[in-house]
Motif scaffolding. Structure first.
Motif, short mmCIF file in Angstrom:
data_model
loop_
_atom_site.label_atom_id
_atom_site.label_comp_id
_atom_site.label_asym_id
_atom_site.label_seq_id
_atom_site.Cartn_x
_atom_site.Cartn_y
_atom_site.Cartn_z
N CYS A 38 -0.29 2.50 4.13
CA CYS A 38 -0.96 2.71 3.03
C CYS A 38 -1.84 1.75 2.57
N HIS A 39 -3.00 2.09 2.32
CA HIS A 39 -4.02 0.90 1.73
C HIS A 39 -4.08 1.02 0.31
N PRO B 35 3.06 5.11 -2.82
CA PRO B 35 3.38 6.06 -3.35
C PRO B 35 4.98 6.25 -3.24
N ILE C 134 0.95 9.88 4.80
CA ILE C 134 2.00 10.83 4.18
C ILE C 134 2.01 11.73 5.07
N CYS D 54 -4.98 3.19 -2.07
CA CYS D 54 -6.02 3.53 -2.69
C CYS D 54 -5.85 4.42 -3.89
N GLY D 55 -4.63 4.87 -4.03
CA GLY D 55 -4.20 5.89 -5.27
C GLY D 55 -4.58 7.19 -5.42
N GLY D 56 -5.18 7.54 -4.22
CA GLY D 56 -5.94 8.91 -3.87
C GLY D 56 -4.74 9.90 -4.27
N CYS D 57 -3.87 9.81 -3.42
CA CYS D 57 -2.57 10.97 -3.47
C CYS D 57 -1.99 10.97 -4.73
S1 SF4 Z 1 -3.81 8.35 -0.22
FE1 SF4 Z 1 -4.06 5.91 -0.51
S2 SF4 Z 1 -2.36 5.31 -1.88
FE2 SF4 Z 1 -1.73 7.60 -0.85
S3 SF4 Z 1 -0.58 7.07 0.87
FE3 SF4 Z 1 -2.98 7.25 1.43
S4 SF4 Z 1 -3.51 5.18 1.42
FE4 SF4 Z 1 -1.81 5.08 0.24
#
Ligand code: SF4
Ligand code: SF4
Lengths: 281, 119
Positions: A95-96, A59, A81, A98-101
């Motif tokens: 960070c993995h 991100p 984050i 995933c795009g969720g944020c």
């Molecule tokens: S929510 Fe997913 S994409 Fe956002 S920082 Fe966390 S691991 Fe990364």
């Protein structure tokens, strides 16, 4: 034909088996997926050239739009984050991707940016045997799987492929084993070896990949691994004895099939056996 | 001054805990009045980045200093950004760590003491 060499833990001789097996099969390619510590080239000393890099999306926050609501931090289960009262800090190495944020931010303040996490290299000499492919995870990075995925994209589909897997039973190992035709688990005849072998066998069975075992540092009269394999109906494909000559060559970084042609034959027979099984199955 | 101490329990007589990300409680002490309150650390529940989670929880509380045993670089960068000073080297009960702080026995860190935790 893709054969992965894996083991429940490190230090069992997985890389030795992978290198010697690849050297015993004409026109094979060797892929070192142990991207945190690629070791195959210690035995082969090939000149490698970089051909690609692995990238992940992490991100990127536009602080102009951000209201510090903290939704992104709550959503990220890896805590990559941190939202402070007047600042957002991103930890890209956690960070993995995933795009969720990105989806969860009510202000649309988060976008994705590409980040390089590792380098893929290949034998500079395309006529090399075995042709070596290697991935290296950049220092400070912790996500091995994206590097392994990129590395596997470069495998030539028609050549016989020997894959040196990372040790253990984690996510990078599963990424390595995906789409392979056979998995050879390397173990030692000790209670610890058996314990780690069990975990590895469970994983490989879940993935539905045919499995065989090679016992390294095998000793006359010690049947701890054989008894387990009998019960589980797993083939013991080879026993590599605790042998002074093999140990010496190992310590000099020389693959033992180079100096002991009888072993080259054994590895090549082992390969034939795996191929025949696949044809019959 | 509001001082936060990593602790195994919820009052001044509890043993302090040298871990930051995975200590069970934070005890927050006003060092003028010795009034205190305890807060559960959300860090131990984290799958990865426990230190970051713990640090973030402290940033909104108006704390001036944190006393702990050691701290990784990620958690430190969060506290540093929030203007919280970090002191390491505590031992004994929570109450004792406040005296250690007052007597200048603790180390103010400018950089982290343990390496990053990969999750
Ligand atoms: S929510 Fe997913 S994409 Fe956002 S920082 Fe966390 S691991 Fe990364
Ligand atoms: S969710 Fe969006 S607005 Fe909220 S803190 Fe994160 S980046 Fe800022």
């Amino acid at each position: 034909m893709k054969i992965a060499i894996a083991s429940g833990k490190g230090g069992t001789g997985k890389t030795t088996v992978a290198v010697n097996l690849a050297l015993s099969i004409p026109n094979s390619q060797l892929v070192d997926c142990d991207v945190e510590e690629p070791n195959c080239n210690l035995f082969l000393n090939k000149e490698l050239e970089p051909i690609a890099s692995s990238k992940i999306t992490v991100p990127n926050i536009d602080e102009e739009l951000c209201t510090y609501c903290g939704k992104c931090s709550q959503m990220c289960r890896f805590n990559a984050i941190a939202t402070l009262p007047e600042k957002v800090i991103i930890f890209p190495t956690l960070c993995h991707s995933c795009g969720g944020c990105i989806l969860d931010c009510p202000e649309h303040a988060i976008s994705g940016r590409e980040k390089c996490t590792g380098i893929i290299s290949r034998s500079a000499d395309m006529e090399d045997h075995p042709r070596l492919y290697e991935g290296v995870l950049n220092i400070g990075e912790s996500m091995a799987s994206p590097v392994i995925k990129e590395l596997k994209r470069w495998i030539e589909p028609d050549a016989v492929t020997i894959i040196d897997s990372p040790p253990g039973t984690g996510c990078p190992v599963m990424t390595t084993l995906e789409d392979t035709d056979h998995c050879i688990l390397v173990t030692e005849p000790t209670p610890f070896g058996l314990h780690d072998l069990r975990l590895a066998v469970e994983m490989v069975k879940i993935m539905n990949i045919p499995v065989g075992v090679i016992i390294n540092r095998s000793e006359e009269g010690n049947l701890i691994i054989e008894e387990y394999c009998d019960k589980e109906n797993i083939d013991v494909l080879m026993r590599i004895p605790l042998n002074k000559r093999i140990a010496e060559l190992y310590s000099q970084g020389i693959p033992f099939v180079e100096e002991m042609p009888e072993w080259k034959e054994r590895f090549s027979d082992l390969f034939e056996k795996i191929v025949n099984e696949k044809v019959l199955a | 001054m509001k001082i936060c101490i990593t602790s195994r329990g919820t009052d001044l007589f509890s043993q302090c805990d040298p871990r930051f990300g995975r200590c069970p409680y934070f005890v927050i002490v006003d060092d003028d009045t010795m009034k205190y309150e305890a807060l559960e650390n959300p860090g131990p529940l984290a799958e990865g980045g426990a230190g970051i989670k713990a640090a973030q929880a402290l940033t909104a509380l108006g704390i001036d200093a944190l006393l702990t045993g050691k701290m990784g670089p990620n958690a430190f960068s969060v506290l540093n950004a929030a203007g919280i000073k970090v002191f390491t080297g505590i031992y004994g009960a929570v109450e004792d760590t406040v005296s250690q702080y007052r007597q200048g026995q603790l180390d103010l860190i400018e950089d982290a003491t343990t390496s990053a935790q990969h999750g």
